[in-house]
Design an enzyme around this catalytic site. Structure first.
Site, PDB file in Angstrom:
ATOM      1  N   CYS A 134       0.832  -1.212   0.000  1.00  7.74           N
ATOM      2  CA  CYS A 134       0.000   0.000   0.000  1.00  7.74           C
ATOM      3  C   CYS A 134       0.868   1.265   0.000  1.00  7.74           C
ATOM      4  CB  CYS A 134      -0.904  -0.027   1.226  1.00  7.74           C
ATOM      5  SG  CYS A 134      -1.930   1.439   1.338  1.00  7.74           S
ATOM      6  N   THR A 200      -0.728  -1.055  -5.860  1.00  6.59           N
ATOM      7  CA  THR A 200      -0.950   0.177  -6.640  1.00  6.59           C
ATOM      8  C   THR A 200       0.323   1.014  -6.753  1.00  6.59           C
ATOM      9  OG1 THR A 200      -1.703   1.273  -4.640  1.00  6.59           O
ATOM     10  CG2 THR A 200      -3.383   0.303  -6.064  1.00  6.59           C
ATOM     11  N   CYS A 347      -2.545   7.812 -40.413  1.00  3.76           N
ATOM     12  CA  CYS A 347      -1.251   7.132 -40.573  1.00  3.76           C
ATOM     13  C   CYS A 347      -0.245   8.090 -41.213  1.00  3.76           C
ATOM     14  CB  CYS A 347      -1.401   5.868 -41.415  1.00  3.76           C
ATOM     15  SG  CYS A 347      -2.081   6.147 -43.072  1.00  3.76           S
ATOM     16  N   CYS A 351       3.096   9.235 -39.206  1.00  4.64           N
ATOM     17  CA  CYS A 351       4.414   8.889 -39.725  1.00  4.64           C
ATOM     18  C   CYS A 351       5.201  10.144 -40.094  1.00  4.64           C
ATOM     19  CB  CYS A 351       4.285   7.975 -40.943  1.00  4.64           C
ATOM     20  SG  CYS A 351       5.877   7.370 -41.532  1.00  4.64           S
ATOM     21  N   CYS A 377      10.482   3.241 -44.644  1.00  6.00           N
ATOM     22  CA  CYS A 377       9.722   2.539 -43.601  1.00  6.00           C
ATOM     23  C   CYS A 377      10.667   1.679 -42.765  1.00  6.00           C
ATOM     24  CB  CYS A 377       8.615   1.680 -44.208  1.00  6.00           C
ATOM     25  SG  CYS A 377       7.660   0.792 -42.962  1.00  6.00           S
ATOM     26  N   CYS A 380       8.111   0.364 -37.827  1.00  4.85           N
ATOM     27  CA  CYS A 380       7.923   0.683 -36.401  1.00  4.85           C
ATOM     28  C   CYS A 380       6.539   0.337 -35.885  1.00  4.85           C
ATOM     29  CB  CYS A 380       8.229   2.157 -36.151  1.00  4.85           C
ATOM     30  SG  CYS A 380       6.970   3.300 -36.757  1.00  4.85           S
ATOM     31  N   CYS A 383       1.910   3.450 -37.773  1.00  7.40           N
ATOM     32  CA  CYS A 383       0.757   3.656 -38.661  1.00  7.40           C
ATOM     33  C   CYS A 383      -0.328   2.628 -38.398  1.00  7.40           C
ATOM     34  CB  CYS A 383       1.189   3.618 -40.124  1.00  7.40           C
ATOM     35  SG  CYS A 383       2.095   2.127 -40.581  1.00  7.40           S
TER      36      CYS A 383
END
Lengths: 444, 441
Positions: A134, A200, A347, A351, A377, A380, A383
């Site tokens: 906690c 948490t 996209c 990009c 490209c 990654c 997109c």
């Protein structure tokens, strides 16, 4: 048919879905209602010296119209007398002998630990969970995460408990630490039976912009809370994986953090959890969500051929490596399905502004379908992640799968880039648009 | 049997003419705005004649910046509230929403626009800083969408503006011609009042400017004149019986309906002639006023009908039936009143529309509404020696300047009759044209 029965370090339950120690397990009434609805086990709201709580107690992170994507609380452990809780534990076990009832505990002195462990065992609990997690309120008093952040203290207290424990003991870990395996190893050294994680995360979920006070607000002021809900699942999954992969931990894991659907549970289990605990989803939707969780997990296990939960545990772990062992020759590039494309061009702008300028626009009247500039490209995924249409942008493999090389292997061969302009690095031959194209709004 | 009962009081009228695009509450607006994808180079902006930055104002709504949303809308379109309700969004912004390509309901842009602008209007939020007065004056003839939009834009640029209109109320067809289920009179007049107070143009209603002498005086007093004069009354179709009682023009019928509500002249059986959006409105309105039967007749095929599909669907949805390839031949009367209409069936013959011999038939009815287009204001243009094309549309250059250099024009008088939003877009350009003209001199 898949068998959903679960066994965590000897604690058996009809299914792997437990309620985490939290407001939904505050009373025997709630826990019996949960078992009646289909939950397999419950970790009682943490017992100890009863506290005084504040009002209000919760804050939420909403994303657009989705409520409680993240959630935090500043509620403490139980504020009810121990005797009442013990009586209710006994009662629950009478009605539900085959369900798992776990007593979560948090006290300070060795004497208190010994006494409360004996008390809950006498009441008939099936296991004990030590709340070393906690991160609000109780930690200021040297308990909760204050213990979880000090592996040596954690080990000492766990050893006190093990001296008198007759039922399995689970140590609940705090994620508010740089290396989760350190307290996990301390629990192991203390001969605990299992660990549960994550508790948490210390958090402030937002600020009231009119009154300049963070949430939740207590008479015009606030304090940090503990963060949970769907948003924390990625952090939980990573920590579960870290503990499951570390041979020096070697303990069964009860997975906690962001579990709302059967998929979330399956992910925790595949990364090494033997069962799972749920809180926020129940606080949001009630006990009824268990129906979806058990049916979904059973269906998945049937589809995948997992006969038991144990068959599933940790099955994704062999596929999680250190970065340096990933194949540098693996090459995917984006491909846009023109039939499915709706022309939002998210996209393109993602990009263009956020990645590698590898998507172009035709500029033709009426044609809004972007195209991939394959040379740029880097595969990654951005997109395909922003695309709102399922299966519209796919990542297609381009290498032939024959070659395999890793950063580690390059290091062994002495082929890692070492100087600032080293030609052996990536990023060479990357086409960059002209500077003038970046300055459309600038007045010449 | 008709679906609607004849309204007996204004309460009944409001029920029969329930708003098709009711105001959103804050939660609905929040949910709906959350769905917007924030497209790059968004098609909805391109589809809007006034080019409102729609994804921006939707994002402003979803982040609780309602004043910002209203400012974004009014920056591009001075009649932001009216357009949110009366625009044919189905074929403009909402029709171009990319969700349509995914068979997902497009974002309700019109209702979001109304939501943001209504709040600004109700709070009387001051959205703009005007340029200081530049000492020049412009007269605007016609307080319709074109005239009011131009007045706002001219005030922004620092001009003193006087707006003249023959009618008692501003907004032209937005008030006098828009179907009551699209917008209420109160909503229209509320935005007019808001704009007048925000921008500070002076209005002169019930003030028709039509003679050479009156214009001579204006030319003396003002540096430029903007004509937002719209169109005239319903055009005659030149068939016998057109002058019978209960045979009226759609524009005139709708104007009475809009102003007098339940006192409009409604028959038991109504025939509406025409295939445009005004015909659809007149037919829908007749049905909602409790006519037992409403029949649309159009001389060409359904495909050739100029009305939007959704407007025909709206009419059909309230019980209107439609007959295509049917041309009226004569309005039949007894004792000077309409008792029927004689029609003939038509067919296409190598591109020509020709009557089918011996195909005449009679539709019994007690009201005929002619929605057959409006006359142009040729008379006034002749008085002003302003050039117009064969269709009677004022000829303008790219700055919306007419053949008389002091006169600019926008709206229906220029485009021949289009949407409110087209008038707003043109008027803004015309105002900028005036600004350029007066500053180049």
């Amino acid at each position: 048919m898949a068998d959903l029965r679960s066994n965590l370090a000897g604690i058996k339950s009809p299914n792997p879905f437990w309620l985490a120690s939290a407001p939904p397990t505050n009373s025997g009434y709630q826990i019996m209602k949960a078992f009646d609805a289909g939950w397999g086990g419950a970790v009682w709201k943490t017992l100890g010296v009863p506290v005084q709580n504040v009002s209000s107690r919760y804050g939420a992170v909403n994303y657009r119209d989705r409520r409680m994507v993240g959630f935090n609380n500043i509620e403490l452990i139980t504020d009810r007398p121990l005797a009442d809780n013990l009586k209710e534990i006994e009662e629950v076990k009478k009605y539900f002998p085959d369900h798992a009832v776990i007593a979560s505990l948090m006290v300070q002195s060795k004497e208190e630990w010994h006494q409360i462990v004996k008390d809950v065992q006498n009441a008939g609990c099936d296991g004990i969970e030590l709340n070393f997690g906690c991160p609000h309120g109780m930690c200021e008093r040297g308990m909760g995460s204050a213990v979880g952040q000090e592996p040596a203290v954690l080990q000492t207290i766990t050893e006190w408990v093990m001296e008198v424990a007759k039922v399995p003991v689970i140590v609940k870990l705090t994620p508010n630490i740089s290396d989760i395996t350190e307290p996990a190893k301390a629990a192991s050294a203390a001969k605990a039976d299992a660990i549960s994680l994550i508790n948490t995360i210390q958090s402030i979920v937002g600020v009231d912009l009119d009154n300049l006070v963070p949430y939740p607000i207590v008479d015009g002021q606030s304090t940090n809370g503990g963060y949970c809900g769907p948003a924390v699942k990625p952090i939980a999954l990573n920590m579960v994986k870290n503990c499951a992969q570390d041979p020096n931990v070697g303990l069964p894991i009860s997975g906690i953090g962001g579990i709302e659907t059967w998929k979330d549970a399956a992910e925790h289990i595949l990364l090494g959890a033997s069962n799972v605990q749920v809180c926020t989803a129940v606080m949001h939707y009630g006990f009824g969500i268990i129906r979806e969780m058990t049916s979904g997990l059973e269906q998945y296990m049937n589809d995948k051929g997992f006969a038991t939960i144990d068959d599933m545990v940790g099955k994704a772990l062999p596929n999680v490596k250190k970065w340096e062992n990933l194949n540098l020759h693996y090459k995917v590039v984006a491909e846009i399905n023109e039939e499915k494309c709706i022309g939002c061009q998210l996209c393109y702008t993602a990009c263009e502004d956020g990645a590698h300028q590898a998507i172009g626009l035709s500029g033709e009247e009426g044609n809004r379908v972007p195209f991939i500039i394959e040379d740029n490209c880097v595969g990654c995924n951005l997109c395909s992640l922003v695309c709102p249409v399922e299966e519209c942008i796919t990542m297609d493999r381009r290498d032939d799968g024959e070659k395999h090389d890793t950063w580690a292997a390059r290091g062994e061969r002495g082929e890692q880039p070492t100087t600032f302009n080293d030609k052996r690095a990536g990023g060479l031959h990357h086409w960059v648009p002209s500077v003038q194209d970046a300055l459309k709004h600038r007045k010449s | 049997m008709s679906e609607f009962k004849r309204p007996q009081d204004d309460g009944d009228f409001q029920v029969n003419f329930t708003q098709l695009k009711p105001l959103m509450n804050a939660t609905e607006a929040y949910y709906e705005s959350s769905r917007c994808l924030f497209c790059y180079d968004a098609p909805c902006i391109q589809a809007c004649p006034t080019g409102i930055d729609i994804p921006l104002f939707i994002r402003q709504i979803s982040t609780g910046n309602i004043d910002g949303a209203a400012r974004t809308i009014y920056t591009s379109n001075h009649l932001g509230n009216i357009c949110g309700k009366v625009c044919p969004t189905e074929v403009l912004c909402e029709g171009s929403c990319v969700y349509n390509h995914q068979d997902i309901k497009p974002i309700e842009i019109g209702r979001l626009q109304s939501h943001a602008t209504t709040q600004a209007i109700l709070a009387d939020t001051k959205l703009f800083e005007k340029l200081p007065d530049n000492g020049k004056k412009v007269a605007v003839i016609g307080a319709g969408p074109a005239g009011i939009s131009a007045a706002c834009e001219l005030r922004m640029l620092g001009y003193a503006v006087d707006v003249f209109d023959a009618k008692k109320h501003p907004s032209g067809l937005a008030l006098y011609g828009t179907a009551p289920y699209k917008i209420s009179n109160d909503d229209v007049l509320r935005e007019m009042k808001y704009l007048e107070e925000q921008f500070g143009f002076k209005t002169h209603y019930s003030n028709r400017i039509s003679t050479r002498e009156e214009y001579d005086n204006l030319e003396k007093d003002y540096d430029a004149i903007l004509l937002g004069i719209g169109l005239g009354g319903t055009r005659s179709i030149r068939i016998p019986g057109e002058d019978l009682t209960n045979c009226e023009g759609a524009t005139e019928f709708i104007e009475t309906l809009k102003l007098d509500h339940i006192n409009a002249n409604i028959g038991k059986k109504v025939v509406v002639i025409g295939g445009g959006n005004t015909a659809m409105d007149a037919a829908s309105e007749s049905a909602r006023m409790g006519a037992e039967e409403v029949v649309l007749i159009y001389r060409r095929t359904k495909l050739e009908m100029p009305a939007y599909d959704f407007e025909l669907d709206l009419a059909k949805g309230v019980g209107v039936s439609a007959k295509f390839n049917v041309q009226p031949v004569e309005v039949l009367g007894e004792d000077g009143k309409v008792v029927g209409i004689k029609c003939i069936r038509m067919k296409e013959d190598y591109g020509d529309l020709i009557p089918i011999p011996d195909s005449e038939f009679v539709i019994d009815c007690d009201v005929v509404i002619r929605a057959t287009g409006q006359d142009k204001q040729r008379g006034l243009l002749d008085v002003l020696s302003i050039k117009y094309d064969k269709a009677g549309r004022i000829a303008v250059n790219e700055h919306f300047q007419s053949s008389q250099e002091k006169y600019f024009a926008a709206g229906d008088a220029v485009n021949g009759g289009a949407e409110v939003v087209n008038a707003c877009a043109e008027a803004k350009q015309a105002a900028r044209g005036i600004h350029a003209f007066l500053n180049d001199k």
